[in-house]
Design a protein around this motif. Sequence first.
Motif, mmCIF file in Angstrom:
data_model
loop_
_atom_site.group_PDB
_atom_site.id
_atom_site.type_symbol
_atom_site.label_atom_id
_atom_site.label_comp_id
_atom_site.label_asym_id
_atom_site.label_seq_id
_atom_site.Cartn_x
_atom_site.Cartn_y
_atom_site.Cartn_z
ATOM 1 N N ARG A 49 -22.837 13.372 -67.637
ATOM 2 C CA ARG A 49 -22.444 13.593 -69.018
ATOM 3 C C ARG A 49 -23.148 14.855 -69.529
ATOM 4 O O ARG A 49 -24.305 15.104 -69.186
ATOM 5 C CB ARG A 49 -22.836 12.414 -69.914
ATOM 6 N N PHE A 50 -22.434 15.609 -70.344
ATOM 7 C CA PHE A 50 -23.037 16.764 -70.992
ATOM 8 C C PHE A 50 -23.256 16.436 -72.459
ATOM 9 O O PHE A 50 -22.296 16.214 -73.197
ATOM 10 C CB PHE A 50 -22.151 17.998 -70.845
ATOM 11 N N ASN A 51 -24.518 16.371 -72.866
ATOM 12 C CA ASN A 51 -24.886 16.034 -74.235
ATOM 13 C C ASN A 51 -25.370 17.281 -74.966
ATOM 14 O O ASN A 51 -25.934 18.198 -74.362
ATOM 15 C CB ASN A 51 -25.986 14.974 -74.262
ATOM 16 N N GLU A 52 -25.173 17.279 -76.281
ATOM 17 C CA GLU A 52 -25.694 18.346 -77.127
ATOM 18 C C GLU A 52 -26.497 17.731 -78.262
ATOM 19 O O GLU A 52 -26.067 16.750 -78.886
ATOM 20 C CB GLU A 52 -24.566 19.214 -77.676
ATOM 21 N N MET A 53 -27.649 18.333 -78.536
ATOM 22 C CA MET A 53 -28.570 17.830 -79.562
ATOM 23 C C MET A 53 -28.728 18.894 -80.647
ATOM 24 O O MET A 53 -28.975 20.063 -80.358
ATOM 25 C CB MET A 53 -29.927 17.517 -78.924
ATOM 26 N N ILE A 54 -28.564 18.477 -81.898
ATOM 27 C CA ILE A 54 -28.707 19.400 -83.020
ATOM 28 C C ILE A 54 -29.669 18.797 -84.039
ATOM 29 O O ILE A 54 -29.982 17.603 -84.002
ATOM 30 C CB ILE A 54 -27.346 19.709 -83.697
ATOM 31 N N ARG A 55 -30.136 19.653 -84.932
ATOM 32 C CA ARG A 55 -31.002 19.263 -86.053
ATOM 33 C C ARG A 55 -32.258 18.549 -85.566
ATOM 34 O O ARG A 55 -32.626 17.471 -86.052
ATOM 35 C CB ARG A 55 -30.242 18.393 -87.049
ATOM 36 N N VAL A 56 -32.918 19.172 -84.593
ATOM 37 C CA VAL A 56 -34.186 18.639 -84.099
ATOM 38 C C VAL A 56 -35.291 19.077 -85.051
ATOM 39 O O VAL A 56 -35.515 20.268 -85.263
ATOM 40 C CB VAL A 56 -34.476 19.150 -82.678
ATOM 41 N N GLY A 57 -35.963 18.117 -85.648
ATOM 42 C CA GLY A 57 -37.014 18.422 -86.613
ATOM 43 C C GLY A 57 -38.211 17.511 -86.450
ATOM 44 O O GLY A 57 -38.180 16.528 -85.699
ATOM 45 N N ARG A 58 -39.258 17.842 -87.171
ATOM 46 C CA ARG A 58 -40.498 17.063 -87.073
ATOM 47 C C ARG A 58 -40.397 15.730 -87.798
ATOM 48 O O ARG A 58 -41.049 14.765 -87.420
ATOM 49 C CB ARG A 58 -41.676 17.867 -87.660
ATOM 50 N N GLU A 59 -39.574 15.671 -88.842
ATOM 51 C CA GLU A 59 -39.565 14.479 -89.681
ATOM 52 C C GLU A 59 -38.242 13.725 -89.635
ATOM 53 O O GLU A 59 -38.051 12.800 -90.410
ATOM 54 C CB GLU A 59 -39.863 14.873 -91.134
ATOM 55 N N ASN A 60 -37.305 14.129 -88.776
ATOM 56 C CA ASN A 60 -36.008 13.452 -88.768
ATOM 57 C C ASN A 60 -35.533 13.241 -87.333
ATOM 58 O O ASN A 60 -35.952 13.937 -86.402
ATOM 59 C CB ASN A 60 -34.972 14.285 -89.532
ATOM 60 N N GLU A 61 -34.651 12.269 -87.195
ATOM 61 C CA GLU A 61 -34.044 12.006 -85.892
ATOM 62 C C GLU A 61 -32.952 13.042 -85.627
ATOM 63 O O GLU A 61 -32.141 13.333 -86.515
ATOM 64 C CB GLU A 61 -33.419 10.602 -85.875
ATOM 65 N N PRO A 62 -32.898 13.615 -84.436
ATOM 66 C CA PRO A 62 -31.825 14.585 -84.132
ATOM 67 C C PRO A 62 -30.487 13.889 -83.947
ATOM 68 O O PRO A 62 -30.424 12.670 -83.729
ATOM 69 C CB PRO A 62 -32.303 15.238 -82.839
ATOM 70 N N MET A 63 -29.417 14.670 -84.040
ATOM 71 C CA MET A 63 -28.079 14.165 -83.780
ATOM 72 C C MET A 63 -27.684 14.561 -82.362
ATOM 73 O O MET A 63 -27.746 15.739 -81.995
ATOM 74 C CB MET A 63 -27.081 14.742 -84.794
ATOM 75 N N VAL A 64 -27.292 13.575 -81.562
ATOM 76 C CA VAL A 64 -26.911 13.791 -80.168
ATOM 77 C C VAL A 64 -25.464 13.351 -79.989
ATOM 78 O O VAL A 64 -25.097 12.236 -80.369
ATOM 79 C CB VAL A 64 -27.826 13.019 -79.198
ATOM 80 N N SER A 65 -24.643 14.235 -79.446
ATOM 81 C CA SER A 65 -23.242 13.903 -79.197
ATOM 82 C C SER A 65 -22.923 14.166 -77.734
ATOM 83 O O SER A 65 -23.437 15.119 -77.120
ATOM 84 C CB SER A 65 -22.310 14.743 -80.087
ATOM 85 N N GLU A 66 -22.071 13.321 -77.161
ATOM 86 C CA GLU A 66 -21.629 13.481 -75.773
ATOM 87 C C GLU A 66 -20.405 14.393 -75.761
ATOM 88 O O GLU A 66 -19.287 13.964 -76.015
ATOM 89 C CB GLU A 66 -21.307 12.126 -75.153
ATOM 90 N N THR A 67 -20.624 15.660 -75.455
ATOM 91 C CA THR A 67 -19.552 16.645 -75.486
ATOM 92 C C THR A 67 -18.491 16.369 -74.433
ATOM 93 O O THR A 67 -17.309 16.643 -74.644
ATOM 94 C CB THR A 67 -20.135 18.055 -75.290
ATOM 95 N N SER A 68 -18.876 15.830 -73.298
ATOM 96 C CA SER A 68 -17.931 15.574 -72.204
ATOM 97 C C SER A 68 -17.234 14.226 -72.334
ATOM 98 O O SER A 68 -16.652 13.739 -71.352
ATOM 99 C CB SER A 68 -18.661 15.645 -70.857
ATOM 100 N N LYS A 69 -17.263 13.611 -73.506
ATOM 101 C CA LYS A 69 -16.675 12.278 -73.697
ATOM 102 C C LYS A 69 -15.175 12.280 -73.415
ATOM 103 O O LYS A 69 -14.636 11.301 -72.885
ATOM 104 C CB LYS A 69 -16.928 11.820 -75.136
ATOM 105 N N ILE A 70 -14.477 13.358 -73.751
ATOM 106 C CA ILE A 70 -13.022 13.389 -73.567
ATOM 107 C C ILE A 70 -12.641 13.611 -72.116
ATOM 108 O O ILE A 70 -11.471 13.453 -71.744
ATOM 109 C CB ILE A 70 -12.388 14.473 -74.454
ATOM 110 N N VAL A 71 -13.597 14.002 -71.262
ATOM 111 C CA VAL A 71 -13.328 14.167 -69.823
ATOM 112 C C VAL A 71 -14.396 13.378 -69.068
ATOM 113 O O VAL A 71 -15.246 13.951 -68.377
ATOM 114 C CB VAL A 71 -13.325 15.650 -69.414
ATOM 115 N N PRO A 72 -14.383 12.073 -69.157
ATOM 116 C CA PRO A 72 -15.508 11.273 -68.646
ATOM 117 C C PRO A 72 -15.683 11.321 -67.140
ATOM 118 O O PRO A 72 -16.766 11.012 -66.644
ATOM 119 C CB PRO A 72 -15.167 9.857 -69.121
#
Length: 377
Positions: free
Chosen positions: A126-149
């Motif tokens: 799976r190819f995942n992408e992580m955005i909004r990585v910060g010291r005080e918050n949880e990052p958002m992780v999405s599975e980019t390859s979800k449509i081609v599993p």
Amino acid sequence: GSTINKVLFFRNRLTLLSGTNVITSKAGSLNDFWAETALTVSAIDPIDITSSSSFPSDLYDGIELATGLLVFSSNQQFLLSSDAEVFNPDTAKLRPVSAYNYNITIPPISTGVATGYIDNSGKYSRFNEMIRVGRENEPMVSETSKIVPTLLPKDIDLITNSRENSLIFFGKTGSNEVIGYKYFQNGDRREQSAWFKWKLKNTLKYHFVIDDEYFFLDVNNFLQKINIVQADSDPSIDQDSINYLIHLDNWVTLTNAGSYNATTKLTTFANATDWIDDVTNGSSNLVLVDTDGTATRIGRYASCTVTNTDDFTVPGDWSGNITLHLGYLYDYQVDFPRIYVNKSQGNTTQSDINSYLTLHRLNFNFGKIGLYETTLS
């Protein structure tokens, strides 16, 4: 006595990942890992900090972000950062930010607005992408390859990307297939994206991207290059005020004239293909293209018959002082999905999959690809 898993550079410090620890050199002194004194802590002293987790958390790789150094274990991610403006042993913190599986053999990459990495914990990667990585918050992780599993094999071990061209390439050592991901980013929104696959002549050993060029090293240790965007050196033909690209693999320019035999109606080219056994597996269609002949001959092409290692013949008269391009034809295929009538309601789109759909016409806008054919199934 512990193994160094990765060497990085962060905040003007040489950074080592070893076991569960992140160890840095002195600031500005990359070969000094010793403190000035044991009595006080200096702002430039080395940093040695341990990740705390309920999982086994040996650290294998990392990537620098605006908020700190994001480091990866096989099943968790940590952020090395500082709550103060000065990054020193007193202010450094190594916090867990997420708990996702990570392929320790492939380094993470930056797509500009996100951090991408491979998860190979399942049957397929799976190819995942992580955005909004910060010291005080949880990052958002999405599975980019979800449509081609099932597209990414489990044991891929090569990845490279071009942020300028919004392209990511995935490969596997010993395979002749390269999987690509193309995306269009508009601020924080990803407006479009598509997956595709390239099939190379020989199996892959390594690949990388420099500027607008994709390089790959094949099993015969030949380094080959593919232009990601059209270059001035790409062969083309001008006809009826339209410029057409010539799509050939491993093309070379031939300026030596062939020898035409009027009896056999064949033209023989001698000592022209000494590279043929090095870059192909022999099952490809070698063709010759006329790029600057007369108006009635320009653009013609013929399949070549290799008579020995260095010679080949083509049907017809290809003699004379003309410039020819010799290379391999390759298949280019696009499969469109099944078409449904859609109706948008707010932020959702519903597809009508039960009704009968009658299409009167479809308009396709192609680039400079020349001849093409369509198949309706």
